[in-house]
Design a protein around this motif. Structure first.
Motif, short mmCIF file in Angstrom:
data_model
loop_
_atom_site.label_atom_id
_atom_site.label_comp_id
_atom_site.label_asym_id
_atom_site.label_seq_id
_atom_site.Cartn_x
_atom_site.Cartn_y
_atom_site.Cartn_z
N ILE A 178 0.64 -1.14 -0.33
CA ILE A 178 -0.63 -0.16 0.16
C ILE A 178 1.18 1.61 0.02
O ILE A 178 1.63 1.38 0.57
CB ILE A 178 -0.96 0.00 1.37
N TYR A 180 0.82 4.56 1.04
CA TYR A 180 -0.05 5.15 2.35
C TYR A 180 -0.11 6.78 2.28
O TYR A 180 -1.50 7.48 2.62
CB TYR A 180 0.86 4.52 4.01
N GLU A 190 -6.79 2.93 5.40
CA GLU A 190 -6.59 1.56 5.20
C GLU A 190 -7.78 0.44 4.90
O GLU A 190 -8.11 -0.14 4.83
CB GLU A 190 -5.35 0.85 6.00
#
Length: 224
Positions: A178, A180, A190
């Motif tokens: 991911i 972020y 998330e």
């Protein structure tokens, strides 16, 4: 000991060149002029030759790279400060097609033949010189093309269509990881991403090769 010294000097040369690239800026890569190309070759030679010369150590490598880096920095400073020096150090763009006509003499000065010009035009999705009104040979060797009006792609303004907001897509997942920062940029977390993936019957981030998000298209996912 010989392999150890090569390892240390290679690592030192790598770090030094990396720092030098960051200091000089991205134009050294993106806008590679003839002078920049020569500079890159010399920097490579300075480090490469030093690696296999037993009499040359880290201090000598560092001094040579630092000295060349200073000279390159001074050159960049001069071209930014004094406009008249740019034509000498960086070169000038040349108009190789003017109002639809090939400029043979300018092409000769730029050492550009027809095969090379056609290749450069094809890279701009132009497959015949008859479509071109102006073509400019840039200092980095690329060609900028202005097509004749009959061959230009119409814009929304030409078609009198209402304006639309321009949206940027953000990469959310890259090879199972991911991103972020981008997830925060689009205004989600998330937990939201997990819920969106569940809607597409995906229960593991690691099973995703690529995912991007835009407001108009939502979340696009491609599995590994």
């Amino acid at each position: 000991m010989h392999y150890g010294s090569i390892f240390v000097e290679t690592l030192f040369g790598f770090v030094t060149l990396f720092i030098l690239t960051k200091v000089l800026g991205k134009t050294q890569i993106k806008q590679l002029t003839a002078f920049d190309f020569i500079s890159a070759l010399i920097l490579g030679e300075l480090v490469g030759n030093a690696l296999y010369d037993k009499e040359v150590g880290i201090l000598e490598i560092g001094f040579a790279v630092l000295l060349w880096g200073i000279l390159m920095y001074i050159t960049e400073f001069v071209t930014q400060k004094y406009k008249k020096s740019r034509s000498l150090l960086e070169g000038q763009p040349s108009i190789v097609i003017h109002k639809g006509k090939l400029q043979r003499e300018i092409m000769k000065k730029g050492k550009l033949d027809m095969n090379q010009l056609l290749h450069l035009l094809r890279s701009k999705d132009v497959f015949t010189v008859q479509e071109v009104d102006y073509a400019i040979l840039e200092t980095d060797g690329t060609v900028s093309v202005l097509k004749k009006t009959n061959f230009q792609t119409p814009t929304r303004k030409d078609l009198q269509l209402p304006l639309e907001n321009v949206e940027l897509s953000f990469m959310i997942i890259n090879d199972g990881e991911i991103i972020y920062d981008n997830l925060t940029e689009v205004g989600y977390d998330e937990k939201w991403l997990t819920e969106e993936l569940k809607k597409q019957q995906i229960f593991s981030v690691q099973s995703i090769f690529y995912a991007e998000y835009s407001k108009s298209n939502g979340l696009y996912v491609q599995k590994a």
